[in-house]
Design a protein around this motif. Structure first.
Motif, short mmCIF file in Angstrom:
data_model
loop_
_atom_site.label_atom_id
_atom_site.label_comp_id
_atom_site.label_asym_id
_atom_site.label_seq_id
_atom_site.Cartn_x
_atom_site.Cartn_y
_atom_site.Cartn_z
N THR A 41 0.82 -1.21 0.00
CA THR A 41 0.00 0.00 0.00
C THR A 41 0.85 1.26 0.00
O THR A 41 2.07 1.19 0.13
N ALA A 42 0.21 2.39 -0.11
CA ALA A 42 0.86 3.70 -0.03
C ALA A 42 -0.03 4.61 0.82
O ALA A 42 -0.60 5.57 0.32
N PHE A 43 -0.15 4.27 2.11
CA PHE A 43 -0.98 5.08 3.00
C PHE A 43 -0.17 6.24 3.55
O PHE A 43 0.79 6.05 4.28
N ALA A 44 -0.57 7.44 3.20
CA ALA A 44 0.07 8.65 3.72
C ALA A 44 -0.58 9.01 5.06
O ALA A 44 -1.69 8.59 5.36
N SER A 73 8.19 3.86 3.33
CA SER A 73 8.80 4.43 4.53
C SER A 73 8.88 5.94 4.34
O SER A 73 8.56 6.46 3.27
N GLY A 74 9.29 6.62 5.39
CA GLY A 74 9.44 8.06 5.31
C GLY A 74 8.49 8.79 6.25
O GLY A 74 7.54 8.20 6.78
N THR A 98 8.83 4.88 10.78
CA THR A 98 8.82 5.55 9.48
C THR A 98 10.10 5.31 8.69
O THR A 98 10.15 5.60 7.50
N GLU A 99 11.14 4.79 9.35
CA GLU A 99 12.41 4.52 8.67
C GLU A 99 12.33 3.24 7.86
O GLU A 99 11.54 2.36 8.14
#
Length: 133
Positions: A41-44, A73-74, A98-99
């Motif tokens: 996924t790409a959940f912001a 990550s990020g 987040t890393e």
């Protein structure tokens, strides 16, 4: 629904917001016999980010499956997790921050059988929908 066999188990795949549709996870668990559901996924980190955790845990428990949620990550993403088929104070999901990192989860056939025997959530459904549970 997409599923495949790997190392003696069955994996199902859902993407991004598919977790919001319980029928898809149930189909993978019951009709496809999945033991693990993978969710790339790409959940912001927006207003819905916190619900991702709730949905992962709910879908894992209600279908007695392991749930692997993989996110970018990020600073604006993160929280990839390995969720067991039962979640309580002694069975918590493993969660990355987040890393960038590596999350190693162990899927136990014995644990799956125990959860499915002791907490048979799928048995209350019609036989067409509960073959694997």
């Amino acid at each position: 629904a997409v599923s495949f066999s790997w190392r003696g188990g069955r994996l199902g795949v859902v993407i991004c917001a598919d977790m919001r549709y319980p029928e898809l996870a149930r189909t993978l668990a019951c009709d496809h016999g999945c033991d693990i559901i993978l969710q790339p996924t790409a959940f912001a980190r927006d207003i819905s980010f916190r619900t991702w955790k709730s949905f992962r845990e709910t879908r894992a428990v209600e279908n007695s499956v392991y749930w692997l949620g993989v996110n970018y990550s990020g600073e604006r993403f993160g929280c990839s997790s390995w969720t067991p088929p039962w979640v309580d104070e002694t069975h918590e999901p493993e969660v990355l921050g987040t890393e960038q990192g590596v999350l190693v989860g162990v899927a136990s056939r014995v644990e799956l059988q125990r959860v499915r025997r002791e907490l048979p959530f799928g048995r209350g459904r019609s036989s067409h929908h509960s073959a694997g549970l």
